[in-house]
Structure formats: structure tokens, C-alpha cells
Design a protein around this motif. Structure first.
Motif, PDB file in Angstrom:
ATOM      1  N   ALA A 101       0.815  -1.212   0.000  1.00 45.81           N
ATOM      2  CA  ALA A 101       0.000   0.000   0.000  1.00 45.81           C
ATOM      3  C   ALA A 101       0.850   1.266   0.000  1.00 45.81           C
ATOM      4  N   LEU A 102       1.934   1.230   0.756  1.00 46.83           N
ATOM      5  CA  LEU A 102       2.747   2.434   0.869  1.00 46.83           C
ATOM      6  C   LEU A 102       3.376   2.790  -0.477  1.00 46.83           C
ATOM      7  N   ALA A 103       3.849   1.762  -1.206  1.00 47.10           N
ATOM      8  CA  ALA A 103       4.445   2.001  -2.513  1.00 47.10           C
ATOM      9  C   ALA A 103       3.410   2.566  -3.470  1.00 47.10           C
ATOM     10  N   ILE A 104       2.187   2.032  -3.389  1.00 53.76           N
ATOM     11  CA  ILE A 104       1.114   2.546  -4.244  1.00 53.76           C
ATOM     12  C   ILE A 104       0.860   4.011  -3.935  1.00 53.76           C
ATOM     13  N   LEU A 105       0.799   4.325  -2.635  1.00 54.03           N
ATOM     14  CA  LEU A 105       0.535   5.705  -2.222  1.00 54.03           C
ATOM     15  C   LEU A 105       1.584   6.637  -2.810  1.00 54.03           C
ATOM     16  N   VAL A 106       2.854   6.266  -2.648  1.00 51.81           N
ATOM     17  CA  VAL A 106       3.937   7.142  -3.100  1.00 51.81           C
ATOM     18  C   VAL A 106       3.912   7.283  -4.617  1.00 51.81           C
ATOM     19  N   VAL A 116       3.049  10.652  -6.723  1.00 53.44           N
ATOM     20  CA  VAL A 116       4.050  11.290  -7.584  1.00 53.44           C
ATOM     21  C   VAL A 116       3.468  11.515  -8.984  1.00 53.44           C
ATOM     22  N   VAL A 117       2.851  10.477  -9.530  1.00 55.14           N
ATOM     23  CA  VAL A 117       2.273  10.616 -10.870  1.00 55.14           C
ATOM     24  C   VAL A 117       1.216  11.708 -10.876  1.00 55.14           C
ATOM     25  N   ALA A 118       0.338  11.695  -9.868  1.00 53.60           N
ATOM     26  CA  ALA A 118      -0.759  12.662  -9.825  1.00 53.60           C
ATOM     27  C   ALA A 118      -0.222  14.076  -9.677  1.00 53.60           C
ATOM     28  N   LEU A 119       0.802  14.242  -8.846  1.00 47.69           N
ATOM     29  CA  LEU A 119       1.341  15.582  -8.618  1.00 47.69           C
ATOM     30  C   LEU A 119       1.995  16.120  -9.888  1.00 47.69           C
ATOM     31  N   VAL A 120       2.760  15.273 -10.561  1.00 47.13           N
ATOM     32  CA  VAL A 120       3.417  15.716 -11.791  1.00 47.13           C
ATOM     33  C   VAL A 120       2.374  16.041 -12.858  1.00 47.13           C
ATOM     34  N   TYR A 121       1.386  15.152 -12.988  1.00 47.82           N
ATOM     35  CA  TYR A 121       0.358  15.318 -14.016  1.00 47.82           C
ATOM     36  C   TYR A 121      -0.447  16.600 -13.780  1.00 47.82           C
ATOM     37  N   SER A 122      -0.826  16.837 -12.523  1.00 44.82           N
ATOM     38  CA  SER A 122      -1.625  18.025 -12.216  1.00 44.82           C
ATOM     39  C   SER A 122      -0.810  19.285 -12.399  1.00 44.82           C
ATOM     40  N   SER A 123       0.475  19.208 -12.046  1.00 39.88           N
ATOM     41  CA  SER A 123       1.328  20.378 -12.254  1.00 39.88           C
ATOM     42  C   SER A 123       1.394  20.716 -13.732  1.00 39.88           C
ATOM     43  N   MET A 124       1.441  19.682 -14.571  1.00 39.83           N
ATOM     44  CA  MET A 124       1.443  19.917 -16.008  1.00 39.83           C
ATOM     45  C   MET A 124       0.139  20.574 -16.450  1.00 39.83           C
ATOM     46  N   TYR A 125      -0.969  20.157 -15.841  1.00 35.82           N
ATOM     47  CA  TYR A 125      -2.253  20.794 -16.140  1.00 35.82           C
ATOM     48  C   TYR A 125      -2.202  22.276 -15.799  1.00 35.82           C
TER      49      TYR A 125
END
Lengths: 376, 302
Positions: free
Chosen positions: B66-71, B75-84
Motif C-alpha cells: 500500500a505504501l508504494a502505491i501511495l507514493v 508522484v504521478v498525480a502531482l506531476v500530471y496536475s502540475s502539467m495541467y
């Protein structure tokens, strides 16, 4: 001269009536179907027309009622009260003995102004507004659906008698549906179950990021259970946050939560949640047969209130048969109240006020990710 | 007076305030630099939550811990949203930089509606369950009853982000350029600062914090849909104004004040009046301090 014409016309009218009643044994029994058959709410009204047609077709094929065929007169009210009075006047003019309808509570109320004076019996499949039966203003009105406050009463009874709670918190979402449901539950608790104290009555903000403040209040109030009036998105947040605070407070709600998406969203936290909802009749053989007949004739599964319309049509035909004819409304109404009739909704009759006995809501509980009807 | 109840409400107010703060930081930074209220900010929060949900859903099929999934999902969501955030600025706001401020504001509202409806069409209008990503851990006994693990994580994260942002703006070269751009764009450009790049950085940082808020709160409440960004965005905007728009400590202070006000109003008065109470406080503060709690009064140039 003009007087003479009026006289002749009047005479011929009287004659035509006399002829009609003279050949009464052969004339069909006329049943009206009123409701929304066009406009935005047509999808609520048309299934009842199909239901009446299917029942009448079946009965006529078996020789009709008391040897007479049944004729349906279908009139549209578009769910508008101002149209519904005209619809009612037309149906009365057609000489119907009873009407299956109307669909919307407001339109039904308007139409009843006409029917009541003419002693036309009205059986609505869907008008749930409580005063229609409870006010006593409309003695010829019956319905095959439970009124809006039935859920509140069932919840109150369930909380008091089945769960044996002594204190509950009543929460709602402030909307028409949610607050209405919560109010009915609270009224029923106060009126019938003085042993259950409503320790908290609160509205919550729909869509807020966090409900921990209101949940702390529920915890502080010492309520053993929560009655929730509202829809499932807030319900799953409330239940989820209660469980993550380590609270095992029971959660009782209505048909706005009795939806598979509640279980999907709330996940494991939904286990043990109670919700009232329309009694599941899909196991009833008559329900299955009616669905199949509908599929065969119209090529699709029936729409909303179809079973209620089906049950209403069966009930009125049965009552006319029991009363021995269609000329005495009082006898037919007495038969509606005294005779049990088998319908897709189960075996039903009507109480003094016109609400169907045996139709209504049941309590469901989430067990292993499924709503299961509790037999009580 | 029941102290335990008081502290429970205090911590629930702090949780709310922390969430508002993560969003309000983005509003206030963007306003500080280009004087624009970025109404599409709440939608970035929602996109962050959706991306994390999709990535976490895909990763959970691989059977990772679970912890690996969270991280990874974060990370993917933060990078993707920053690109948005970056893209929205480039295509919607940059062409309007010389236009009247009102035009840019209308475009921001339009962008917000566009993103909402885009998500509605591309994903779904239903509420979706959000996986329980935040690790459940129990706090020491003395804390135990009043605050739970996820709440604790939320305000620790907010505190870290706030300190990091303050350090970034006070002590780094980029922070210095941001402050310069905020004070005078033309002068900053004359001194060799790439103003466009600084504005892009600001949008990226703001979107990053918003998406972080989206992931944290969705994991905490356990559900998302395309509309969650709207109300959260409005509340965070109010918090930013309350604290003094343009000021970073102000945004955090305003958020905490707003969260506390809502929590105590719901706890002691009635939760029906939660919003009323929040806005009464806003009105009162703005009457006595029109530029917000920590805002600098704007000198009107004549």
C-alpha cells in the motif's frame, strides 16, 4: 320556436340516456386511466397505461367482469393540475366508474375536486403526498403506493421496536427529500415512541470536505443510532468518518441510500447499515408473469409504477365483481376495503383512509456487500 | 465545559483548515504574481484526486504494498496536475496578460467549467470510491481519542509544505525572482529575470499543492466525483481573501481561522449555520481590515 328546438333536443338526450341504461347489460364497464402521458414526466405515467391495458386484455379474454367487457378510456393530464381538472371532467363525461391514476400528487389533488363530487373511485399508482388519504377530504381516493411518511414511520418503529434504541440523532441534508424524510421520522418517533429520545436534530452541509465536527457532535450527544434523511454520497462520508473515529453508532436511512452505489463507495464501512426501501416483489410469481407479458407485448421491461398500476387495476375489477356491478360506488368502495386481492405487490386490501394494506416499505441491511431485506 | 469535546472540534477544524490551506496557497501565490484569481484552481485539486485514483487502481492490480502505491500514485498525480496547471496558464492566461483583469477573470471561470465538464465526459458523473491510501496508525493514548492517524498526517503535511514554501520564497534564487516579479514585472524583466518562466513556476507549485490536497482529502473522505473541486475551491478562495490575498502566511492563517470557525460553529451552534458563520467572520474581518488579516494595504496609484 327556439323553445321548441330546446325541448326536442332535451327530449332526444333523455331518450338516448334511457336507451343506454336500457341496454345496460350489454354495455362495457368503463374504466378511466388518467395521468402524465406526454411531457417531461410521461415516463412515470405511461407504464400505468400499459399495466391497465395488459390487465384489461387478460380479463376481457376470459369473458370480462360479470359477463361484461371492460373498456379503457385513457386521458392525458401532463402532470399539470390545471390540465388535470379538464382530464377529470372528460373522464366523468365518458361515464367511467373508476379511474386508475393520476400520477403526480398535485395533479391528482386537482382532479379529485371533480371526482369526489361525482363519486368516481380513484386508485393512484404513484401519488405519495400524505394528506391525499390522511386529510379525509377525498373519500373515493385509494392508492397502491405507500405515502411519503410511511418510510419515516417504519424507521421510527424499527429503531424503537427492533433495535430497541433509547436515543437517536436525526440528521438531514437540508433538501426537500432529505429533510422531509427526517422530519417524518422525527414526528413519528415523538408521537408514537416516547421511549426514544431525539438527542440531536441537525442539517449538514452537502459537499463539505470534512464531517468530523458534526460526527463529534453525534458522539457527544450519546446517540445510539443515527437516522439520516438524504442521499448516498453524504451518507457514505458520514458512515466512513464515524467508523474511522471508532464509533459503532447504528445508521438507519431511507431509499436515497438504498442503492448499490452507496455500498460501492462506502465499501467495508457500509456493512450493517440499515435502509428502508420499497418492498422487493420480484420473487412474486404474478410480478414475473406481468413482466413477461409486458416484454412480450411492448418489447421492453416495465417502467416506474407499472406494478402499482397493475395492482390498482386488478383491485378495482375485483371490487366491481364483488359488488355485483358498476352502478353503486359505495358498494364497490366497501369491496375495495374488505376484499383481499392477489396482485404483483402481494395480497392487498385498503384501509379506511384508502392506503393499501400490505404495500409499502421494508427494512434492508447491508450484509456482505448486498442489501438484504429483513423480514419484519 | 467539556475539554475533550473542545479539542476534538479543535482538531477537526485544524484538519479542515489544513486542506483549505493547501488550496489557498495556490490562489494566493498566483494572485501575488499576476493579480489573477485562478478559479480553475479547485479543478486542479479534483484532477489530482482523479489521477491518483486511476494510478492507484492500476497499481493495485500488480499487488504492490500500500505504501508504494501511495507514493507512486501521488508522484504521478502531482506531476500530471502540475502539467495541467502549467498548460492552463500557457493557453488560457498568458495570451491575456495585457488584457484588462476582468477578461482574465472570466477566462478563469470558463476554464473551471471546462475542466469540470471535461472530467464529467471523460470519466463519469458518479461518485467513485477512493482507496484508503493513508496508512492507518494509532497515535499515543493521550492523543488517541481526539485525533486519528489520517487527520494527523494531513496537518503535518500542510505544515511541511508551508515551511518549505516559505523557505523557497525567502531564501532561494527562484523565490527572490518571484518576489521581484510580484513587485514589478517590467523592472524584474529589465534586471534579467525571465518573467514568463517565473509565472509558469508559480502555477506549477500552486497546482502541486492543490493536487496534494486533493489526494489527502479524497483518501480521508473515501470518495470523489467531478464536482468536488468547486466547493473546496470557493472555500479556499475565501480563506485566501480572509488571510490577505497575496500573502503566504496569510493564506495559511486565513484557512485555519475559517476551518476553526466552521468546526466550532457546527459543534456548538448548528451545522446548518456552518457556512453562515464562516461568511459572517469573513465580512467582519474585511470590514475592520479590508486587506485581510496579513495583507498589505494596496496603495492606489493616482
Amino acid at each position: 320556436m327556439r323553445k321548441a328546438i330546446v325541448f326536442v333536443v332535451a327530449l332526444s338526450l333523455v331518450a338516448s340516456f334511457a336507451m343506454a341504461s336500457g341496454s345496460g347489460e350489454e354495455a362495457p364497464i368503463k374504466i378511466g386511466v388518467g395521468g402524465a402521458h406526454s411531457g417531461d414526466l410521461a415516463s412515470y405515467g405511461l407504464p400505468t397505461v400499459n399495466a391497465a391495458e395488459l390487465v384489461v386484455e387478460m380479463v376481457n379474454a376470459e369473458g370480462g367482469v360479470l359477463g361484461r367487457q371492460i373498456e379503457l378510456v385513457v386521458e392525458d393530464d401532463q402532470c399539470k393540475p390545471e390540465v388535470a381538472t379538464n382530464t377529470a371532467a372528460k373522464l366523468v363525461g365518458e361515464g367511467v366508474v373508476a379511474v386508475i391514476g393520476h400520477i403526480c400528487s398535485g395533479a391528482t389533488r386537482a382532479a379529485l375536486g371533480i371526482y369526489t363530487g361525482e363519486e368516481v373511485i380513484v386508485i393512484s399508482p404513484s401519488a405519495t403526498n400524505p394528506p391525499l388519504t390522511q386529510s379525509g377530504e377525498f373519500p373515493t381516493f385509494f392508492r397502491t403506493i405507500a405515502p411519503d411518511d410511511a418510510q419515516g414511520q417504519l424507521q421510527a418503529q424499527f429503531v424503537a421496536e427492533e433495535l430497541g434504541l433509547t436515543s437517536v440523532a436525526v440528521l438531514h441534508d437540508g433538501g426537500d427529500y432529505g429533510k422531509g424524510l427526517a422530519d417524518f421520522a422525527q414526528i413519528a418517533l415523538e408521537a408514537n415512541y416516547p421511549g426514544v429520545e431525539v438527542v440531536l436534530y441537525e442539517g449538514v452541509t452537502v459537499g463539505a470536505v470534512d464531517y468530523s465536527a458534526i460526527i463529534n457532535r453525534v458522539a457527544e450527544s450519546g446517540a445510539e443510532g443515527v437516522i439520516w434523511g438524504g442521499y448516498h454520497p453524504e451518507a457514505s462520508k458520514l458512515v466512513g468518518q464515524m467508523r474511522s473515529q471508532g464509533m459503532d453508532t447504528l445508521f438507519v436511512s431511507g431509499d436515497g441510500v438504498k442503492d448499490q452505489s452507496f455500498i460501492d463507495v462506502a465499501g467495508a464501512d457500509s456493512e450493517g447499515v440499515y435502509a428502508t426501501g420499497p418492498r422487493d416483489t420480484s420473487a412474486n410469481p404474478m410480478d414475473k408473469a406481468a413482466t413477461e407479458a409486458h416484454l412480450a407485448k411492448y418489447g421492453e421491461t416495465p417502467g416506474p409504477f407499472f406494478m402499482n398500476g397493475y395492482a390498482g387495476t386488478l383491485a378495482i375489477l375485483n371490487a366491481i365483481e364483488a359488488a355485483g356491478g358498476d352502478d353503486d360506488p359505495a358498494a364497490i368502495m366497501a369491496a375495495l376495503r374488505s376484499e383481499n386481492v392477489d396482485t404483483p405487490l402481494g395480497s392487498i386490501s385498503f384501509d379506511e383512509r384508502g392506503d393499501a394494506i400490505g404495500v409499502g416499505f421494508a427494512v434492508f441491511q447491508v450484509q456482505n456487500g448486498q442489501y438484504v431485506q429483513l423480514d419484519n | 465545559m467539556n475539554f475533550e469535546y473542545f479539542f476534538r472540534l479543535f482538531f477537526s477544524g485544524l484538519t479542515r483548515g489544513s486542506i483549505y490551506a493547501l488550496l489557498a496557497l495556490g490562489y494566493t501565490m498566483v494572485y501575488g504574481i499576476i493579480k489573477l484569481i485562478n478559479f480553475a484552481h479547485g479543478e486542479i485539486y479534483m484532477i489530482g484526486a482523479f489521477t491518483a485514483l486511476i494510478v492507484a487502481g492500476a497499481l493495485s492490480l500488480t499487488g504492490m504494498p500500500a505504501l508504494a502505491i501511495l507514493v507512486l500514485a501521488s508522484v504521478v498525480a502531482l506531476v500530471y496536475s502540475s502539467m495541467y496547471g502549467y498548460t492552463v496558464e500557457k493557453i488560457a492566461y498568458k495570451p491575456l496578460r495585457q488584457a484588462p483583469r476582468l477578461s482574465a477573470l472570466i477566462v478563469a471561470i470558463g476554464m473551471s467549467m471546462f475542466l469540470q465538464n471535461y472530467l464529467l465526459l471523460a470519466q463519469t458523473s458518479n461518485f467513485l470510491p477512493f482507496p484508503d491510501l493513508l496508512p492507518e496508525f494509532s497515535l499515543p493514548e493521550s492523543w488517541g481519542g481526539m485525533v486519528n492517524g489520517p487527520q494527523f498526517l494531513i496537518f503535518v503535511t500542510t505544515a511541511i509544505i508551508m515551511v518549505a514554501l516559505t523557505l523557497l520564497i525567502k531564501f532561494t534564487r527562484m523565490g527572490k525572482s518571484m518576489r521581484a516579479t510580484s513587485q514589478d514585472k517590467v523592472m524584474a524583466a529589465l534586471l534579467g529575470i525571465n518573467v514568463n518562466r517565473i509565472i509558469s513556476y508559480t502555477f506549477i507549485i500552486g497546482s502541486f499543492t492543490a493536487a496534494l490536497g486533493g489526494i489527502l482529502i479524497s483518501s480521508y473522505t473515501g470518495q470523489i466525483n467531478y464536482f468536488i473541486g468547486f466547493l473546496a475551491g470557493i472555500k479556499a478562495f475565501v480563506a485566501a481573501v480572509l488571510g490577505g490575498i497575496g500573502s503566504i502566511p496569510g493564506a495559511v492563517l486565513g484557512s485555519i481561522v475559517l476551518g476553526m470557525a466552521e468546526s466550532f460553529a457546527a459543534g456548538y451552534i448548528s451545522s446548518v449555520y456552518e457556512d453562515v458563520f464562516a461568511f459572517v467572520i469573513l465580512v467582519l474581518i474585511l470590514i475592520f481590515k479590508p486587506s485581510g488579516l496579513l495583507g498589505k494595504p494596496e496603495v492606489q496609484k493616482v
